[in-house]
Motif scaffolding. Structure first.
Motif, PDB file in Angstrom:
ATOM      1  N   PHE A 161      49.001  47.453  51.422  1.00  0.00           N
ATOM      2  CA  PHE A 161      47.681  47.072  51.930  1.00  0.00           C
ATOM      3  C   PHE A 161      47.424  45.606  51.622  1.00  0.00           C
ATOM      4  O   PHE A 161      48.133  44.991  50.839  1.00  0.00           O
ATOM      5  CB  PHE A 161      46.578  47.976  51.364  1.00  0.00           C
ATOM      6  CG  PHE A 161      46.218  47.726  49.926  1.00  0.00           C
ATOM      7  CD1 PHE A 161      45.070  47.024  49.591  1.00  0.00           C
ATOM      8  CD2 PHE A 161      47.010  48.224  48.897  1.00  0.00           C
ATOM      9  CE1 PHE A 161      44.730  46.807  48.267  1.00  0.00           C
ATOM     10  CE2 PHE A 161      46.677  48.004  47.564  1.00  0.00           C
ATOM     11  CZ  PHE A 161      45.534  47.303  47.253  1.00  0.00           C
ATOM     12  N   ALA A 162      46.419  45.064  52.280  1.00  0.00           N
ATOM     13  CA  ALA A 162      46.024  43.672  52.054  1.00  0.00           C
ATOM     14  C   ALA A 162      44.542  43.641  51.705  1.00  0.00           C
ATOM     15  O   ALA A 162      43.745  44.399  52.259  1.00  0.00           O
ATOM     16  CB  ALA A 162      46.294  42.839  53.297  1.00  0.00           C
ATOM     17  N   LEU A 163      44.206  42.746  50.797  1.00  0.00           N
ATOM     18  CA  LEU A 163      42.823  42.545  50.379  1.00  0.00           C
ATOM     19  C   LEU A 163      42.458  41.099  50.648  1.00  0.00           C
ATOM     20  O   LEU A 163      43.164  40.182  50.218  1.00  0.00           O
ATOM     21  CB  LEU A 163      42.674  42.858  48.884  1.00  0.00           C
ATOM     22  CG  LEU A 163      41.285  42.678  48.289  1.00  0.00           C
ATOM     23  CD1 LEU A 163      40.310  43.713  48.850  1.00  0.00           C
ATOM     24  CD2 LEU A 163      41.346  42.787  46.770  1.00  0.00           C
ATOM     25  N   ALA A 164      41.369  40.893  51.372  1.00  0.00           N
ATOM     26  CA  ALA A 164      40.844  39.556  51.625  1.00  0.00           C
ATOM     27  C   ALA A 164      39.615  39.379  50.752  1.00  0.00           C
ATOM     28  O   ALA A 164      38.698  40.213  50.780  1.00  0.00           O
ATOM     29  CB  ALA A 164      40.478  39.394  53.096  1.00  0.00           C
ATOM     30  N   LEU A 165      39.615  38.297  49.985  1.00  0.00           N
ATOM     31  CA  LEU A 165      38.472  37.979  49.128  1.00  0.00           C
ATOM     32  C   LEU A 165      37.836  36.685  49.606  1.00  0.00           C
ATOM     33  O   LEU A 165      38.531  35.711  49.897  1.00  0.00           O
ATOM     34  CB  LEU A 165      38.919  37.810  47.674  1.00  0.00           C
ATOM     35  CG  LEU A 165      39.533  39.029  46.998  1.00  0.00           C
ATOM     36  CD1 LEU A 165      40.008  38.668  45.594  1.00  0.00           C
ATOM     37  CD2 LEU A 165      38.551  40.180  46.951  1.00  0.00           C
ATOM     38  N   ASP A 166      36.505  36.677  49.663  1.00  0.00           N
ATOM     39  CA  ASP A 166      35.774  35.451  49.971  1.00  0.00           C
ATOM     40  C   ASP A 166      35.906  34.498  48.785  1.00  0.00           C
ATOM     41  O   ASP A 166      36.366  34.889  47.705  1.00  0.00           O
ATOM     42  CB  ASP A 166      34.302  35.755  50.244  1.00  0.00           C
ATOM     43  CG  ASP A 166      34.077  36.365  51.622  1.00  0.00           C
ATOM     44  OD1 ASP A 166      34.773  35.943  52.569  1.00  0.00           O
ATOM     45  OD2 ASP A 166      33.226  37.255  51.750  1.00  0.00           O
TER      46      ASP A 166
END
Length: 176
Positions: free
Chosen positions: A93-98
């Motif tokens: 999975f991939a996690l995008a963080l601001d």
């Protein structure tokens, strides 16, 4: 004595093979989807024993891999590729963080299990949007469980929780 040529077909039947396997997004496709028009700078790193221990303590989730696959995003924020165990196989999975460390989005890159692929449902993944390190992430209380996908739901939730702690303890201090 049983002849060897009979044992081979019987042994082949005992090996479980997933009935469903799908690649939904490559890393590059996930990056473009999660951060349109941005560029990415790889900042892979290896966690020290102390960092891994601190992440485990903060998140309550075991750190299985010491290598972080992390990219700094030109528009601000971070892109992290990781995996968790489903019932029998890994769920990349991939996690995008601001830029402030809050969850921008979560994407399931691949799913190989027979059941539980509903963790890819956008409305389920949207529960993580805006969450930060320290947020309560308990399945069935803070994060809705998916019937028939309990292990996948729990492990993806734990993976997000672990990566939020990783951001707070390893990545955020560098940005200050």
């Amino acid at each position: 004595m049983i002849p060897k040529f009979i044992l081979l077909p019987v042994a082949a039947l005992a090996i479980p093979v997933p009935a469903h396997a799908a690649v939904y997004l490559t890393l590059e496709q996930a990056q473009a989807l999660m951060f349109p028009a941005a560029t990415f700078t790889a900042e892979f790193r290896t966690l020290s024993d102390a960092q891994a221990e601190a992440i485990e303590k903060a998140s309550g989730v075991n750190v299985r891999h010491r290598t972080l696959r992390v990219w700094r995003v030109s528009t601000g924020g971070w892109f992290i590729a990781d995996e968790v165990v489903g019932k029998h196989d890994f769920i990349p999975f991939a996690l995008a963080l601001d830029a402030d460390g809050s969850v921008k989005s979560v994407e399931i890159l691949e799913y190989r299990e027979t059941y539980g692929g509903d963790v890819r449902d956008q409305s389920w993944r949207a529960q993580f949007t805006g969450l930060r390190n320290g947020a309560r992430l308990r399945l069935n209380e803070d994060i809705r469980n998916i019937s028939g996908a309990t292990l996948s739901s729990r492990h993806v939730t734990d993976g997000v929780k672990r990566l939020l702690a990783t951001y707070a303890l390893v990545l955020a201090p560098e940005g200050k």
